[in-house]
Write a protein that holds these residues in place. Structure first.
Motif, PDB file in Angstrom:
ATOM      1  N   ASP A  29       8.556  -2.065   3.566  1.00  0.00           N
ATOM      2  CA  ASP A  29       8.423  -0.805   4.305  1.00  0.00           C
ATOM      3  C   ASP A  29       7.953   0.318   3.378  1.00  0.00           C
ATOM      4  O   ASP A  29       7.170   1.178   3.783  1.00  0.00           O
ATOM      5  CB  ASP A  29       9.743  -0.417   4.964  1.00  0.00           C
ATOM      6  CG  ASP A  29      10.116  -1.341   6.114  1.00  0.00           C
ATOM      7  OD1 ASP A  29       9.236  -2.088   6.577  1.00  0.00           O
ATOM      8  OD2 ASP A  29      11.294  -1.319   6.526  1.00  0.00           O
ATOM      9  N   GLN A  30       8.430   0.318   2.144  1.00  0.00           N
ATOM     10  CA  GLN A  30       8.018   1.337   1.188  1.00  0.00           C
ATOM     11  C   GLN A  30       6.585   1.112   0.715  1.00  0.00           C
ATOM     12  O   GLN A  30       5.866   2.068   0.422  1.00  0.00           O
ATOM     13  CB  GLN A  30       8.962   1.344  -0.020  1.00  0.00           C
ATOM     14  CG  GLN A  30      10.355   1.828   0.305  1.00  0.00           C
ATOM     15  CD  GLN A  30      11.317   1.648  -0.861  1.00  0.00           C
ATOM     16  OE1 GLN A  30      11.016   0.976  -1.835  1.00  0.00           O
ATOM     17  NE2 GLN A  30      12.495   2.249  -0.744  1.00  0.00           N
ATOM     18  N   LEU A  31       6.156  -0.140   0.639  1.00  0.00           N
ATOM     19  CA  LEU A  31       4.810  -0.451   0.150  1.00  0.00           C
ATOM     20  C   LEU A  31       3.736  -0.254   1.213  1.00  0.00           C
ATOM     21  O   LEU A  31       2.571  -0.050   0.873  1.00  0.00           O
ATOM     22  CB  LEU A  31       4.764  -1.892  -0.363  1.00  0.00           C
ATOM     23  CG  LEU A  31       5.481  -2.159  -1.671  1.00  0.00           C
ATOM     24  CD1 LEU A  31       5.447  -3.646  -1.998  1.00  0.00           C
ATOM     25  CD2 LEU A  31       4.866  -1.360  -2.800  1.00  0.00           C
ATOM     26  N   SER A  32       4.101  -0.318   2.470  1.00  0.00           N
ATOM     27  CA  SER A  32       3.121  -0.232   3.542  1.00  0.00           C
ATOM     28  C   SER A  32       2.255   1.028   3.465  1.00  0.00           C
ATOM     29  O   SER A  32       1.024   0.927   3.513  1.00  0.00           O
ATOM     30  CB  SER A  32       3.823  -0.332   4.891  1.00  0.00           C
ATOM     31  OG  SER A  32       2.891  -0.266   5.933  1.00  0.00           O
ATOM     32  N   PRO A  33       2.834   2.236   3.325  1.00  0.00           N
ATOM     33  CA  PRO A  33       1.975   3.420   3.217  1.00  0.00           C
ATOM     34  C   PRO A  33       1.123   3.394   1.944  1.00  0.00           C
ATOM     35  O   PRO A  33      -0.020   3.846   1.945  1.00  0.00           O
ATOM     36  CB  PRO A  33       2.949   4.598   3.180  1.00  0.00           C
ATOM     37  CG  PRO A  33       4.285   4.066   3.533  1.00  0.00           C
ATOM     38  CD  PRO A  33       4.240   2.594   3.364  1.00  0.00           C
ATOM     39  N   LEU A  34       1.680   2.829   0.886  1.00  0.00           N
ATOM     40  CA  LEU A  34       0.921   2.758  -0.366  1.00  0.00           C
ATOM     41  C   LEU A  34      -0.275   1.823  -0.225  1.00  0.00           C
ATOM     42  O   LEU A  34      -1.351   2.082  -0.782  1.00  0.00           O
ATOM     43  CB  LEU A  34       1.827   2.296  -1.512  1.00  0.00           C
ATOM     44  CG  LEU A  34       2.984   3.237  -1.863  1.00  0.00           C
ATOM     45  CD1 LEU A  34       3.875   2.609  -2.922  1.00  0.00           C
ATOM     46  CD2 LEU A  34       2.446   4.578  -2.333  1.00  0.00           C
ATOM     47  N   ARG A  35      -0.097   0.745   0.528  1.00  0.00           N
ATOM     48  CA  ARG A  35      -1.218  -0.174   0.758  1.00  0.00           C
ATOM     49  C   ARG A  35      -2.322   0.531   1.543  1.00  0.00           C
ATOM     50  O   ARG A  35      -3.503   0.366   1.251  1.00  0.00           O
ATOM     51  CB  ARG A  35      -0.739  -1.399   1.532  1.00  0.00           C
ATOM     52  CG  ARG A  35      -0.014  -2.388   0.693  1.00  0.00           C
ATOM     53  CD  ARG A  35       0.233  -3.682   1.456  1.00  0.00           C
ATOM     54  NE  ARG A  35       1.041  -4.560   0.661  1.00  0.00           N
ATOM     55  CZ  ARG A  35       2.160  -5.139   1.067  1.00  0.00           C
ATOM     56  NH1 ARG A  35       2.581  -4.945   2.292  1.00  0.00           N
ATOM     57  NH2 ARG A  35       2.844  -5.921   0.274  1.00  0.00           N
ATOM     58  N   THR A  36      -1.930   1.299   2.547  1.00  0.00           N
ATOM     59  CA  THR A  36      -2.917   2.034   3.335  1.00  0.00           C
ATOM     60  C   THR A  36      -3.676   3.003   2.445  1.00  0.00           C
ATOM     61  O   THR A  36      -4.909   3.072   2.499  1.00  0.00           O
ATOM     62  CB  THR A  36      -2.213   2.790   4.482  1.00  0.00           C
ATOM     63  OG1 THR A  36      -1.487   1.862   5.274  1.00  0.00           O
ATOM     64  CG2 THR A  36      -3.216   3.529   5.339  1.00  0.00           C
ATOM     65  N   HIS A  37      -2.952   3.737   1.618  1.00  0.00           N
ATOM     66  CA  HIS A  37      -3.584   4.701   0.702  1.00  0.00           C
ATOM     67  C   HIS A  37      -4.481   3.965  -0.294  1.00  0.00           C
ATOM     68  O   HIS A  37      -5.588   4.437  -0.602  1.00  0.00           O
ATOM     69  CB  HIS A  37      -2.505   5.511  -0.021  1.00  0.00           C
ATOM     70  CG  HIS A  37      -3.051   6.577  -0.908  1.00  0.00           C
ATOM     71  ND1 HIS A  37      -3.785   7.637  -0.425  1.00  0.00           N
ATOM     72  CD2 HIS A  37      -2.987   6.745  -2.259  1.00  0.00           C
ATOM     73  CE1 HIS A  37      -4.146   8.416  -1.437  1.00  0.00           C
ATOM     74  NE2 HIS A  37      -3.667   7.886  -2.563  1.00  0.00           N
ATOM     75  N   MET A  38      -4.035   2.822  -0.777  1.00  0.00           N
ATOM     76  CA  MET A  38      -4.840   2.047  -1.717  1.00  0.00           C
ATOM     77  C   MET A  38      -6.135   1.573  -1.050  1.00  0.00           C
ATOM     78  O   MET A  38      -7.210   1.617  -1.647  1.00  0.00           O
ATOM     79  CB  MET A  38      -4.055   0.846  -2.225  1.00  0.00           C
ATOM     80  CG  MET A  38      -4.819   0.027  -3.258  1.00  0.00           C
ATOM     81  SD  MET A  38      -3.914  -1.409  -3.840  1.00  0.00           S
ATOM     82  CE  MET A  38      -3.965  -2.439  -2.387  1.00  0.00           C
ATOM     83  N   ASP A  39      -6.058   1.152   0.201  1.00  0.00           N
ATOM     84  CA  ASP A  39      -7.259   0.722   0.917  1.00  0.00           C
ATOM     85  C   ASP A  39      -8.251   1.879   1.049  1.00  0.00           C
ATOM     86  O   ASP A  39      -9.468   1.693   0.890  1.00  0.00           O
ATOM     87  CB  ASP A  39      -6.893   0.181   2.304  1.00  0.00           C
ATOM     88  CG  ASP A  39      -6.154  -1.151   2.228  1.00  0.00           C
ATOM     89  OD1 ASP A  39      -6.220  -1.817   1.179  1.00  0.00           O
ATOM     90  OD2 ASP A  39      -5.497  -1.513   3.243  1.00  0.00           O
ATOM     91  N   GLU A  40      -7.725   3.062   1.334  1.00  0.00           N
ATOM     92  CA  GLU A  40      -8.595   4.241   1.427  1.00  0.00           C
ATOM     93  C   GLU A  40      -9.253   4.528   0.081  1.00  0.00           C
ATOM     94  O   GLU A  40     -10.448   4.828   0.011  1.00  0.00           O
ATOM     95  CB  GLU A  40      -7.785   5.456   1.894  1.00  0.00           C
ATOM     96  CG  GLU A  40      -7.280   5.346   3.320  1.00  0.00           C
ATOM     97  CD  GLU A  40      -6.253   6.424   3.665  1.00  0.00           C
ATOM     98  OE1 GLU A  40      -5.914   7.248   2.790  1.00  0.00           O
ATOM     99  OE2 GLU A  40      -5.788   6.423   4.819  1.00  0.00           O
ATOM    100  N   LEU A  41      -8.466   4.449  -0.998  1.00  0.00           N
ATOM    101  CA  LEU A  41      -9.012   4.702  -2.329  1.00  0.00           C
ATOM    102  C   LEU A  41     -10.057   3.656  -2.709  1.00  0.00           C
ATOM    103  O   LEU A  41     -11.088   3.996  -3.314  1.00  0.00           O
ATOM    104  CB  LEU A  41      -7.888   4.723  -3.377  1.00  0.00           C
ATOM    105  CG  LEU A  41      -6.927   5.907  -3.307  1.00  0.00           C
ATOM    106  CD1 LEU A  41      -5.813   5.748  -4.329  1.00  0.00           C
ATOM    107  CD2 LEU A  41      -7.665   7.218  -3.545  1.00  0.00           C
TER     108      LEU A  41
END
Length: 143
Positions: free
Chosen positions: A81-93
């Motif tokens: 759950d904590q990594l999910s937003p980070l994955r989204t941000h990483m995909d954008e980057l």
């Protein structure tokens, strides 16, 4: 009297005291088997107790391991759950990085072409005058 129940002999073939002798032998055999069974049971009871103790220990260990597995599953879910937003941000980057890399490649190609053109211009291979329908510099820079 019929056939002997112990040995199967007919009455005429039996010896005197035959029934008494057979009964005594049967009694002795039954006592020997009973003593052997009692000895085996006595030897087997500690084994049963040990197995019961081991079973209880294994059951307790299993329950502890199941509780630990549940806690670890909860920890994994929290981490996901904590990594999910980070994955989204990483995909954008990563998408932005790819776009920047493409644009840098285009700029590199434009610079390379401009250097070739300058070289050809300096060698006199191409007329220095610009054609009437040239591409404005700002358009080239946008590419």
């Amino acid at each position: 009297m019929g056939t002997c129940v112990f040995c199967g002999a007919e009455p005429e073939h039996r010896h005197p005291g035959h029934s008494t002798q057979e009964t005594t032998q049967l009694h002795d055999a039954v006592q020997a088997e009973s003593a052997k069974s009692t000895t085996l049971l006595t030897e087997f009871l500690p084994t049963i107790t040990d197995l019961s103790t081991q079973f209880d220990e294994l059951r307790n260990n299993r329950e502890a391991l199941l509780r630990q597995a549940d806690r670890l599953d909860a920890d994994i879910t929290t981490a996901e759950d904590q990594l999910s937003p980070l994955r989204t941000h990483m995909d954008e980057l990563l998408a932005a990085r790819s776009a920047v890399e493409r644009e840098l490649e285009l700029h590199s190609r434009i610079n390379e072409m401009q250097e070739r053109r300058s070289k050809l211009d300096s060698e006199g291979a191409v007329k220095v005058a610009r054609p009437a329908e040239h591409i404005p510099t700002r358009v080239l820079n946008a590419l």
